[in-house]
Design a protein around this motif. Structure first.
Motif, short mmCIF file in Angstrom:
data_model
loop_
_atom_site.label_atom_id
_atom_site.label_comp_id
_atom_site.label_asym_id
_atom_site.label_seq_id
_atom_site.Cartn_x
_atom_site.Cartn_y
_atom_site.Cartn_z
N PHE A 270 8.13 47.21 121.44
CA PHE A 270 9.31 46.75 122.16
C PHE A 270 9.33 47.31 123.58
O PHE A 270 9.65 46.58 124.53
N LYS A 271 9.00 48.59 123.74
CA LYS A 271 9.01 49.19 125.08
C LYS A 271 8.06 48.45 126.01
O LYS A 271 8.40 48.15 127.15
N GLU A 272 6.87 48.15 125.51
CA GLU A 272 5.89 47.43 126.33
C GLU A 272 6.40 46.04 126.70
O GLU A 272 6.31 45.62 127.86
N MET A 273 6.96 45.33 125.71
CA MET A 273 7.52 43.99 125.98
C MET A 273 8.65 44.09 127.00
O MET A 273 8.74 43.28 127.92
N PHE A 274 9.52 45.07 126.81
CA PHE A 274 10.67 45.21 127.71
C PHE A 274 10.21 45.46 129.14
O PHE A 274 10.68 44.81 130.07
N TRP A 275 9.28 46.42 129.32
CA TRP A 275 8.82 46.73 130.68
C TRP A 275 8.15 45.53 131.33
O TRP A 275 8.34 45.27 132.52
N ASN A 276 7.37 44.77 130.56
CA ASN A 276 6.73 43.57 131.11
C ASN A 276 7.78 42.56 131.56
O ASN A 276 7.68 42.00 132.67
N GLU A 277 8.77 42.31 130.71
CA GLU A 277 9.82 41.36 131.06
C GLU A 277 10.67 41.85 132.23
O GLU A 277 11.06 41.08 133.09
N LEU A 278 10.98 43.15 132.24
CA LEU A 278 11.77 43.72 133.34
C LEU A 278 11.03 43.56 134.66
O LEU A 278 11.63 43.15 135.66
N MET A 279 9.75 43.86 134.67
CA MET A 279 8.98 43.75 135.92
C MET A 279 8.91 42.30 136.40
O MET A 279 9.04 42.04 137.60
#
Length: 191
Positions: free
Chosen positions: A120-129
């Protein structure tokens, strides 16, 4: 043609399920253990597989019992991950009194023993960026300085030589955009 009594059919079904359990039990348990962290979880999943198998009325009509069992088992493992994901990730994600999505706790959580949080953290950071890249430069800069660099809005206003209301407005637009872009991820988290 001789018809089977209900008792004979029940005995035949019981015998075939017993054979299936004997033939596939240890294989399925090893398969499940390779996919989940805890032995207890693997045993629970296997129980669910056996329960679903016991409810079949046409077990002897299946062309490939093994393939069917592995398919059911994979589905039960996925279901287990979904349940755990919602239990573990929902503990960290919430909306505050202003209705703002708060995922900071999950982003700071230790994910060494919880691969779901890491994913989830990886997905979140990708989407946030991606969402940050879509913002106008001034909105992006205010958001990053305030949220990621922990500068106050007043500090940003002073550094930029801008009115505090302008900085608040830029941050507000950025938050609205990010909320809209990240809502899908939040919805997936809570499904």
């Amino acid at each position: 043609m001789e018809s089977l009594s209900l008792q004979q059919m029940a005995e035949k079904k019981s015998a075939s399920i017993t054979e299936v359990v004997k033939n596939y039990g240890s294989q399925l348990l090893r398969f499940i253990n390779s996919k989940v962290a805890k032995t207890e979880d693997a045993e629970d999943i296997l129980q669910e597989v056996w329960f679903q198998t016991s409810r079949l009325t046409n077990l002897d009509e299946l062309e490939n019992v093994g393939a069917w069992l592995y398919s059911v088992t994979r589905n039960k493992i996925i279901d287990s991950y979904r349940k755990k994901k919602s239990e573990s990730l929902e503990d960290f994600v919430y909306q505050d009194e202003d209705g703002e999505l708060n995922v900071k706790d999950i982003l700071l959580a230790d994910d060494t023993n919880n691969p779901e949080i890491g994913v989830f953290k990886e997905m979140f950071w990708n989407e946030l960026m991606k969402a940050l890249d879509e913002l106008p430069e001034k909105q992006r800069r205010v958001y990053i300085q305030n949220e990621l660099e922990d500068k106050t809005l007043q500090e940003i206003a002073d550094e930029e030589g801008e009115n505090i209301k302008t900085i608040i407005s830029r941050k507000s637009y950025a938050v609205k955009h990010l909320r809209k872009k990240l809502q899908t991820l939040y919805n997936d988290l809570n499904d």
